[in-house]
Design a protein around this motif. Structure first.
Motif, PDB file in Angstrom:
ATOM      1  N   ALA A 167       0.845  -1.193   0.000  1.00  0.00           N
ATOM      2  CA  ALA A 167       0.000   0.000   0.000  1.00  0.00           C
ATOM      3  C   ALA A 167       0.883   1.247   0.000  1.00  0.00           C
ATOM      4  O   ALA A 167       1.796   1.338   0.827  1.00  0.00           O
ATOM      5  CB  ALA A 167      -0.934   0.007   1.213  1.00  0.00           C
ATOM      6  N   PRO A 168       0.625   2.185  -0.901  1.00  0.00           N
ATOM      7  CA  PRO A 168      -0.294   2.042  -2.028  1.00  0.00           C
ATOM      8  C   PRO A 168       0.270   1.095  -3.071  1.00  0.00           C
ATOM      9  O   PRO A 168       1.478   0.870  -3.118  1.00  0.00           O
ATOM     10  CB  PRO A 168      -0.377   3.470  -2.581  1.00  0.00           C
ATOM     11  CG  PRO A 168       0.960   4.071  -2.248  1.00  0.00           C
ATOM     12  CD  PRO A 168       1.341   3.487  -0.917  1.00  0.00           C
ATOM     13  N   VAL A 169      -0.618   0.543  -3.890  1.00  0.00           N
ATOM     14  CA  VAL A 169      -0.188  -0.339  -4.972  1.00  0.00           C
ATOM     15  C   VAL A 169       0.115   0.534  -6.190  1.00  0.00           C
ATOM     16  O   VAL A 169      -0.734   1.284  -6.646  1.00  0.00           O
ATOM     17  CB  VAL A 169      -1.276  -1.371  -5.315  1.00  0.00           C
ATOM     18  CG1 VAL A 169      -0.814  -2.269  -6.458  1.00  0.00           C
ATOM     19  CG2 VAL A 169      -1.636  -2.201  -4.087  1.00  0.00           C
ATOM     20  N   ARG A 170       1.327   0.392  -6.705  1.00  0.00           N
ATOM     21  CA  ARG A 170       1.740   1.163  -7.882  1.00  0.00           C
ATOM     22  C   ARG A 170       1.877   0.209  -9.070  1.00  0.00           C
ATOM     23  O   ARG A 170       2.701  -0.706  -9.035  1.00  0.00           O
ATOM     24  CB  ARG A 170       3.058   1.889  -7.608  1.00  0.00           C
ATOM     25  CG  ARG A 170       2.965   2.950  -6.515  1.00  0.00           C
ATOM     26  CD  ARG A 170       4.313   3.636  -6.307  1.00  0.00           C
ATOM     27  NE  ARG A 170       4.198   4.794  -5.440  1.00  0.00           N
ATOM     28  CZ  ARG A 170       4.342   4.759  -4.111  1.00  0.00           C
ATOM     29  NH1 ARG A 170       4.624   3.612  -3.517  1.00  0.00           N
ATOM     30  NH2 ARG A 170       4.221   5.867  -3.393  1.00  0.00           N
ATOM     31  N   VAL A 171       1.081   0.458 -10.095  1.00  0.00           N
ATOM     32  CA  VAL A 171       1.029  -0.420 -11.266  1.00  0.00           C
ATOM     33  C   VAL A 171       1.627   0.296 -12.457  1.00  0.00           C
ATOM     34  O   VAL A 171       1.182   1.391 -12.829  1.00  0.00           O
ATOM     35  CB  VAL A 171      -0.425  -0.821 -11.588  1.00  0.00           C
ATOM     36  CG1 VAL A 171      -0.471  -1.687 -12.849  1.00  0.00           C
ATOM     37  CG2 VAL A 171      -1.058  -1.557 -10.415  1.00  0.00           C
ATOM     38  N   ALA A 172       2.624  -0.331 -13.078  1.00  0.00           N
ATOM     39  CA  ALA A 172       3.211   0.188 -14.309  1.00  0.00           C
ATOM     40  C   ALA A 172       2.738  -0.655 -15.484  1.00  0.00           C
ATOM     41  O   ALA A 172       2.906  -1.879 -15.470  1.00  0.00           O
ATOM     42  CB  ALA A 172       4.736   0.165 -14.232  1.00  0.00           C
ATOM     43  N   ILE A 173       2.130  -0.013 -16.470  1.00  0.00           N
ATOM     44  CA  ILE A 173       1.776  -0.689 -17.713  1.00  0.00           C
ATOM     45  C   ILE A 173       3.001  -0.564 -18.620  1.00  0.00           C
ATOM     46  O   ILE A 173       3.332   0.524 -19.089  1.00  0.00           O
ATOM     47  CB  ILE A 173       0.540  -0.068 -18.375  1.00  0.00           C
ATOM     48  CG1 ILE A 173      -0.583   0.157 -17.333  1.00  0.00           C
ATOM     49  CG2 ILE A 173       0.070  -0.953 -19.519  1.00  0.00           C
ATOM     50  CD1 ILE A 173      -1.096  -1.098 -16.675  1.00  0.00           C
ATOM     51  N   VAL A 174       3.668  -1.683 -18.818  1.00  0.00           N
ATOM     52  CA  VAL A 174       4.997  -1.664 -19.420  1.00  0.00           C
ATOM     53  C   VAL A 174       4.907  -1.815 -20.944  1.00  0.00           C
ATOM     54  O   VAL A 174       4.116  -2.599 -21.469  1.00  0.00           O
ATOM     55  CB  VAL A 174       5.867  -2.785 -18.823  1.00  0.00           C
ATOM     56  CG1 VAL A 174       7.249  -2.790 -19.457  1.00  0.00           C
ATOM     57  CG2 VAL A 174       5.986  -2.621 -17.312  1.00  0.00           C
TER      58      VAL A 174
END
Length: 328
Positions: free
Chosen positions: A188-195
């Motif tokens: 937390a927080p969740v960090r999402v990378a769209i690669v």
């Protein structure tokens, strides 16, 4: 090469012991949860059965062994293990074992499945069966939870095993499955990378268009529970220095917890590169079905097998807690 006239023994530096700090933390957290009632599907070789029994000894799972009784008992005898206290559901072969395990999950008798010594395709064919399977409205996807040396937290890579060339709609589910898992693991927080291959949006690279659309989906509440940014190249997704050099202002860039890859080929190569070149360990789980599915292989190390069980236990515990929480 000059010598002294004597045979000089070759001296090799001892390899440093492998360390699994991130997986160890997950194991500690999971052992605080109730053991996960798990159908272990076709544990007919020593490696598969030993993994299930060790996870049971550690309090991670409560296994139900599903498969040919004679073969399971032979594997136990080879291990010198007593399985007399374990529930054993006799099934004549691997296909039948997969079907029996899915039926146990449908009936609510188990909360997870664990792959034993059968092919993944055999197990997943029963899981995704339209009549009598474990499908939900969510697309199934696979997450590798990776313990990467010198990386502070577990790194989730998705999807590298199930969806070959996912559509934008399927990628939305892939992202949400990974976010739900990350939150269950306490991130937390969740960090999402769209690669993608680059951090700029261009029609010439379709994955960058999908990345931009996924970010807008997150803005509009179609993906929840995370900060989502993309497209990001791999370097500026996980390295703050690279992100700063590219002058990318983002709460995700340089510190991503989840890497969402364009397709299975990219994900598989990324996960295996981390495993074989960066000395990482990769635990695996399939999400999106009615129960989590623990995927292990014969090549998995002991810490990886246990971590896969721990991840499923934590995910199931988080889901139980969410269901018990009163709606506001």
């Amino acid at each position: 090469m000059a010598t002294t006239g004597q045979d000089v023994p070759e001296v090799q530096a001892a390899a440093a012991p492998r360390r699994h700090e991130r997986f160890d933390r997950l194991l500690v957290a999971a052992t605080a949860c109730p053991p996960l009632k798990t159908a272990v599907v076709h544990p007919c070789d020593e490696a598969a059965l030993e993994a299930a029994l060790e996870a049971a000894r550690l309090g991670l799972i409560d296994p139900v062994l599903v498969g040919p009784r004679a073969r399971i008992e032979a594997a136990a005898k080879a291990l010198g293990a007593d399985i007399g206290t374990q529930r054993l559901v006799d099934a004549p072969h691997s296909h039948a074992a997969a079907a029996q395990a899915v039926a146990l999950a449908q009936a609510g008798e188990v909360e997870a499945l664990m792959k034993g010594s059968l092919h993944t395709d055999e197990l997943m064919a029963e899981v995704v069966r339209r009549e009598g399977g474990l499908r939900t409205d969510r697309r199934l996807s696979h997450c590798f939870v990776m313990d990467v040396p010198n990386h502070a937290a577990p790194l989730i890579v998705t999807d590298a095993a199930i969806n070959i060339a996912p559509t934008l709609e399927e990628k939305r589910d892939i992202v949400q499955n990974a976010v739900d898992l990350a939150r269950a693991l306490g991130i937390a927080p969740v960090r999402v990378a769209i690669v993608s291959a680059m951090e700029t949006v261009t029609p010439k690279v379709p994955s960058t268009l999908d990345a931009a659309a996924l970010c807008k989906m997150a803005d509009r509440g179609q993906i929840t529970g995370a900060l989502v940014d993309g497209p990001l190249a791999l370097d500026n997704a996980i390295d703050l220095g690279a992100a700063r050099m590219k002058r990318i202002a983002s709460p995700v860039a340089g510190r991503a917890d989840v890497l969402v890859v364009p397709d299975l080929e990219a994900g598989n190569m990324l996960a295996k590169s981390l495993t074989f070149l960066a000395d990482a360990d990769a635990a695996g789980i399939v999400l999106g079905a009615r129960v989590p599915i623990i995927l292990t292989s014969r090549a998995d190390s002991r810490p990886t097998r246990l971590a896969s069980c721990a991840i499923a236990t934590l995910f199931a515990a988080a889901r139980r807690e969410a269901r018990a929480r009163p709606e506001v």
